[in-house]
Enzyme design. Structure first.
Site, short mmCIF file in Angstrom:
data_model
loop_
_atom_site.label_atom_id
_atom_site.label_comp_id
_atom_site.label_asym_id
_atom_site.label_seq_id
_atom_site.Cartn_x
_atom_site.Cartn_y
_atom_site.Cartn_z
N GLU A 90 0.82 -1.20 0.00
CA GLU A 90 0.00 0.00 0.00
C GLU A 90 0.86 1.27 0.00
O GLU A 90 1.95 1.30 0.58
CB GLU A 90 -0.94 -0.02 1.21
CG GLU A 90 -1.93 -1.16 1.09
CD GLU A 90 -2.96 -1.20 2.20
OE1 GLU A 90 -4.10 -1.58 1.92
OE2 GLU A 90 -2.64 -0.87 3.34
N CYS A 103 3.43 8.40 1.35
CA CYS A 103 3.95 7.40 2.28
C CYS A 103 4.19 6.12 1.48
O CYS A 103 3.26 5.55 0.91
CB CYS A 103 2.93 7.19 3.41
SG CYS A 103 3.44 5.97 4.62
N CYS A 110 6.59 -7.24 6.90
CA CYS A 110 7.72 -6.75 7.69
C CYS A 110 8.08 -7.82 8.71
O CYS A 110 7.20 -8.40 9.34
CB CYS A 110 7.36 -5.45 8.39
SG CYS A 110 8.76 -4.76 9.33
N CYS A 114 6.39 -5.35 15.03
CA CYS A 114 6.02 -4.46 16.14
C CYS A 114 4.59 -4.79 16.58
O CYS A 114 3.71 -5.05 15.77
CB CYS A 114 6.13 -3.00 15.71
SG CYS A 114 7.82 -2.54 15.32
N CYS A 117 1.43 -2.77 15.12
CA CYS A 117 1.45 -2.44 13.69
C CYS A 117 0.77 -3.52 12.88
O CYS A 117 1.11 -4.71 13.00
CB CYS A 117 2.91 -2.26 13.26
SG CYS A 117 3.10 -2.08 11.48
N CYS A 341 -1.55 5.85 10.03
CA CYS A 341 -0.30 5.29 10.49
C CYS A 341 -0.50 3.95 11.20
O CYS A 341 -1.34 3.84 12.08
CB CYS A 341 0.30 6.29 11.45
SG CYS A 341 2.04 6.20 11.48
S1 SF4 Z 1 6.15 -0.39 12.69
FE1 SF4 Z 1 5.39 -2.08 11.34
S2 SF4 Z 1 6.36 -1.76 9.37
FE2 SF4 Z 1 7.51 -0.52 10.88
S3 SF4 Z 1 9.19 -1.87 11.56
FE3 SF4 Z 1 7.49 -2.20 13.00
S4 SF4 Z 1 6.37 -3.96 12.14
FE4 SF4 Z 1 7.68 -3.16 10.51
#
Ligand code: SF4
Length: 373
Positions: A90, A103, A110, A114, A117, A341
């Site tokens: 995206e 963005c 990923c 996190c 996220c 975000c």
């Molecule tokens: S915030 Fe999301 S995209 Fe960014 S490093 Fe952490 S898991 Fe990966």
């Protein structure tokens, strides 16, 4: 067949040389592609005929195909790009009065995982290529210019943030040429101050970015101490806060701005207490020149987390500001189309066990003592 969006100007010059062309031809070609959005070589009328005739058989200019476009009530636009193999990433355009921000994603998924996220919850499939990163900007810039009826030379996008899906510094090989295309005066000509790489804290690569291509730096901090950050940003176990902050200080030697932006996602009852605000002040003040951006958490399915109430965000910001730290509270944009975000999810064929680890709760959150609030 090579995709010319994969090349920065040096690589395109080398490619043209292989075709027996002089380096200035690469500049012409680069300007046609990035400044004018051209992909049809026959339209590039000032290119040598020999080059125009050679190119179609061995090169093309192509962004990943667009699967969908969604527009938010607030003008934010989100595109989903198909990057093959069942993966889609995206990209979000955020219009503001004085500027247009794009963005951009750097990975399909990923691997950092996190806790707060949506991308992290999906796991990781693969790194994007330079062409797939640049292609997001190439597509959006030229589509928006046409839609907005901009005059030649006017830009729709003057700010790029590498804050979409992925950890850009874990895809450094593709990121670096992409940044060079963004900054090149023959490409998009963006200011180093208007291109931001956001990282969860890949310390050695922060140093490499400083040495190779210093742009604005944002760091996903999200916690004032290692114990909590270990849980929220698992990479902290490898690069703890003292190493991360030292890398930020080194980065500032070469950075185009004299501060690092720390992103801090406000999670109800997790990292938003007054005591944690004070701990954050102790962590950064007199140590690294910084600005802190407080981000309202944007909930997504199965996150198990809640957004901090507005009054707690205000109280947290007051502590930081009272200590002399420049603090902003990010306005949520595009949350009605899941473009805000931390909400970007795309489609990811996870090839890791991040998603399973998160689902099994092996990255649990410690309860925050109410007395500390
Ligand atoms: S915030 Fe999301 S995209 Fe960014 S490093 Fe952490 S898991 Fe990966």
């Amino acid at each position: 067949m090579v995709n010319l969006l994969d090349f920065d100007l040096d690589a395109l010059s080398a490619h043209c040389e292989q075709l027996g062309e002089r380096p200035f031809r690469a500049v012409q070609l680069f300007r046609w592609i990035h400044q004018r959005g051209a992909s049809d070589f026959s339209h590039m009328t000032d290119l040598a005929r020999s080059l125009r005739e050679q190119l179609p058989s061995q090169a093309h200019v192509a962004a990943p195909p667009v699967v969908s476009e969604q527009a938010s009530d607030d003008g934010t636009t989100k595109w989903l790009f198909d990057v093959g193999g069942g993966n889609a990433v995206e990209t979000v355009f955020i219009p503001e009065a004085e500027r247009g921000t794009l963005c951009v994603s750097s990975q399909a998924g990923c691997a950092v995982g996190c806790r707060f996220c949506a991308t992290g919850h999906q796991g990781f499939s693969r790194n994007l290529t330079t062409g797939e990163i640049v292609g997001q900007l190439w597509f959006a810039e030229h589509l928006l210019r046409a839609r907005l009826g901009l005059a030649p030379g006017e830009r729709a996008i003057d700010n790029v943030v590498m804050m979409g899906m992925g950890e850009p510094l874990q895809n450094y090989g593709a990121l670096l040429p992409a940044l060079r295309v963004m900054l090149d005066d023959h490409g998009y000509g963006l200011s180093r101050r208007r291109v931001t790489v956001s990282t969860s804290g890949v310390v050695p690569m922060i140093d490499r970015l400083r040495d190779n291509c210093p742009v604005a730096l944002a760091v996903s901090l999200h916690a004032p101490d290692d114990a909590l950050r270990d849980q929220l940003v698992p990479l902290n176990r490898k690069y703890p806060l003292h190493e991360l902050l030292a890398a930020c200080v080194r980065y500032l030697d070469a950075a185009p701005r004299d501060f690092v932006t720390f992103e801090y996602c406000m999670l109800d009852g997790v990292n938003d207490s007054i005591e944690q605000a004070r701990a954050l002040v102790r962590l950064v003040r007199d140590r690294v020149s910084c600005k802190i951006n407080l981000i309202p958490f944007n909930p997504f399915a199965d996150s198990g987390l809640q957004r901090s109430p507005r009054e707690r965000v205000t109280a947290f910001a007051d502590v930081l500001q009272g200590a002399g730290i420049v603090t902003t509270v990010r306005r949520t944009r595009g949350d009605d189309i899941a473009a805000a975000c931390g909400q970007l999810a795309g489609e990811v064929r996870d090839r890791t066990r991040v998603a399973q680890r998160l689902a099994r709760g092996t990255i649990p959150l410690l309860p925050v003592e109410p007395a500390r609030r």
